[in-house]
Design a protein around this motif. Structure first.
Motif, PDB file in Angstrom:
ATOM      1  N   LEU A  31       0.925  -1.409   0.129  1.00 37.25           N
ATOM      2  CA  LEU A  31       0.015   0.032  -0.086  1.00 37.25           C
ATOM      3  C   LEU A  31       0.807   1.121  -0.140  1.00 37.25           C
ATOM      4  CD1 LEU A  31      -2.937   1.270  -0.074  1.00 37.25           C
ATOM      5  CD2 LEU A  31      -2.573   1.264   2.560  1.00 37.25           C
ATOM      6  N   VAL A  89      -2.116  -0.241   6.344  1.00 40.67           N
ATOM      7  CA  VAL A  89      -3.571  -0.285   6.044  1.00 40.67           C
ATOM      8  C   VAL A  89      -4.394   0.304   6.878  1.00 40.67           C
ATOM      9  CG1 VAL A  89      -5.232  -2.050   5.834  1.00 40.67           C
ATOM     10  CG2 VAL A  89      -3.015  -2.635   4.830  1.00 40.67           C
ATOM     11  N   LEU A 102      -5.738   3.800   5.439  1.00 43.47           N
ATOM     12  CA  LEU A 102      -6.644   3.303   4.498  1.00 43.47           C
ATOM     13  C   LEU A 102      -7.617   4.592   4.019  1.00 43.47           C
ATOM     14  CD1 LEU A 102      -6.355   1.894   1.568  1.00 43.47           C
ATOM     15  CD2 LEU A 102      -7.865   0.344   2.611  1.00 43.47           C
ATOM     16  N   THR A 106      -8.771  -1.454  -3.222  1.00 38.48           N
ATOM     17  CA  THR A 106      -7.643  -0.705  -3.376  1.00 38.48           C
ATOM     18  C   THR A 106      -6.664  -1.773  -3.956  1.00 38.48           C
ATOM     19  OG1 THR A 106      -8.037   0.833  -1.494  1.00 38.48           O
ATOM     20  CG2 THR A 106      -5.773   0.490  -2.290  1.00 38.48           C
ATOM     21  N   ARG A 152      -9.105   2.802  -3.548  1.00 40.93           N
ATOM     22  CA  ARG A 152     -10.512   3.046  -2.722  1.00 40.93           C
ATOM     23  C   ARG A 152     -11.693   3.312  -3.841  1.00 40.93           C
ATOM     24  NH1 ARG A 152     -11.658   6.068   2.401  1.00 40.93           N
ATOM     25  NH2 ARG A 152     -12.290   4.065   3.172  1.00 40.93           N
TER      26      ARG A 152
END
Ligand code: DLL
Length: 433
Positions: A25, A56, A59, A286, A297
């Motif tokens: 991520l 995460v 996020l 995502t 997202r």
């Protein structure tokens, strides 16, 4: 025996999956910020920088993307790689507005194929299998995705594409297809034709991998029975790659989302608030590893539930329920939310096949809901009185399910057009906009 394409990933510990997600991520947000000015602007508007995203947990600081963004940014605005690095475009089958175009690097295609390979092996596929891919090929992702997955597993691949049912059945028999991949509505049509032609003994199918549209457990049961196979669900969308974002295993109780590539969230579609596991809401993805179309997202509009209960298949990735409809395809009739899947459940439970159409109209400012469903061949010779009684029975059952009156019209067998791709179930004649 459960088979896996990448057991070390599919059955990894939760800690390992989270570690992959955290690392990927952070890297992906930086990639998008640096290469997708459209999303960078959205982040700036929200006051977020890549430094704010460390795991995460962070996020929810990121802005959502919606189909409207895809339209605004059409065609190249969300592409994250120079076009010289992109090797493929796929597009949605959407009928309204601008089509969605998605881009792929060779690396993106390799990972997508792997996701589909996981789905095929979860359905029992090996290199001994003959896989008939009867999803459309071309811009639609169904054909190319399952084709790529089938190659990765080493199956003998039959790239039929959709349509030409006679030839589909002939090849299925002659070449001994063992796994069929197509939409569930086309599977039902193939089953109907195979049984009518008395060819049930000539087919060698053991499994089907069906998705791209909503289908109920009742429809699964019917297809499994008619073809003598196990029917597995597969989910995906063009924006996120195509089929194989999630797939069913032997447990057949939901689809494992490939969490090493995609983070799934469930949100309240009205407020955007992230909901805890087990809640029903809109699915948001995502993409962690995609290079050319790295959506963060992205709101799918699909309504479902996520569960992390231990699965008997040994896979550890989160499971999504069958989508229960789309928040935007949901019909609002007389102010009541109506999902086509509710209607399908009633019809199939009453012994009808999944050949139906839902017609909504507005007469004198009042919504009218009509369900046309094909009679079973046995009913066709019944008396009018008997048919009327059958219609009334369905009206009552639909009322109990939906809470509103729906007119039911039983029509002649085979009078509703069959579909080779996604079935057209809803005709909304209201002019609401
Ligand atoms: O339908 C990709 C696909 C191809 C999936 C083949 C599975 C098999 P789109 O045309 O972009 O992509 O449509 C995506 O279809 O948001 C869902 O609403 C719906 N959908 C896809 N799979 C399922 C499923 C492909 N298994 C949209 N059950 C998604 C219910 C599904 N709905």
């Amino acid at each position: 025996m459960e088979r896996y394409y990448q057991p070390e990933i599919e059955c990894a510990s939760r800690e390992q999956i989270l570690a992959w997600q955290n690392e990927r991520l952070v890297k992906q947000v930086r990639h998008v910020y640096d290469h997708v000015p459209y999303y960078r602007k959205k982040m700036e508007e929200k006051g977020v920088t890549p430094d704010d995203i460390r795991s995460v947990e962070d996020l929810s600081k990121l802005p959502f993307l919606t189909k409207a963004d895809l339209r605004d940014a059409y065609p190249y605005g969300l592409c994250g790689m120079p076009l010289s690095q992109c090797v493929r475009i796929q597009s949605t089958s959407g009928t309204t507005g601008r089509r969605v175009v998605a881009f792929y690097t060779q690396h993106d295609i390799d990972l997508w194929d792997e996701c589909c390979a996981r789905a095929i092996m979860a359905a029992g596929g090996t290199n001994e299998d003959v896989v008939q891919v009867s999803y459309g090929y071309g811009l639609f992702t169904g054909g190319p995705g399952l084709n790529g997955g089938s190659h990765k597993v080493g199956c003998l691949t039959l790239p039929m594409s959709s349509g030409n049912t006679e030839r589909q059945i002939q090849f299925m028999c002659d070449l001994g297809a063992t796994i069929i991949c197509c939409t569930p509505s086309y599977a039902a049509y193939l089953a109907e034709s195979i049984n009518e032609q008395g060819l049930r003994d000539k087919i060698h199918l053991k499994a089907g991998i069906f998705g791209a549209e909503a289908w109920t457990q009742e429809m699964r049961r019917d297809i499994e029975k008619a073809l003598g196979i196990k029917a597995y669900d597969i989910y995906g969308l063009t924006e996120i790659s195509g089929p194989g974002v999630a797939f069913e295993c032997s447990a057949q109780t939901g689809m494992h989302i490939n969490e090493d590539h995609f983070i799934a969230e469930i949100i309240d579609p009205d407020t955007g608030e992230v909901l805890p596991d087990g809640s029903k809401g809109e699915l948001v993805f995502t993409c962690l590893t995609k290079e050319a179309f790295p959506l963060l997202r992205y709101r799918t509009r699909d309504i479902c539930v996520l569960t992390r209960e231990k699965c008997s298949c040994g896979r550890t990735h989160v499971k999504m329920s069958k989508p229960m409809g789309r928040s935007d395809d949901m019909l609002i009739v007389k102010g009541v939310n109506v999902f086509p899947s509710q209607i399908e459940t009633v019809l199939l439970n009453k012994g009808y096949a999944a050949n139906y159409q839902i017609i909504v109209d507005r007469v004198n400012n009042s919504d009218r809901l009509e369900v046309q469903v094909e009679m079973t061949p046995e009913m066709f010779s019944d008396t009018v009185t008997h048919i009327t009684a059958k219609e009334r029975e369905l009206v009552d059952a639909l009322k109990a399910m939906l809470g509103i009156y729906a007119k039911v019209t039983l029509v002649a067998p085979k009078s509703i057009a069959r579909s080779e791709g996604k079935a057209v179930r809803i005709i909304d004649k209201r002019k609401l906009y």
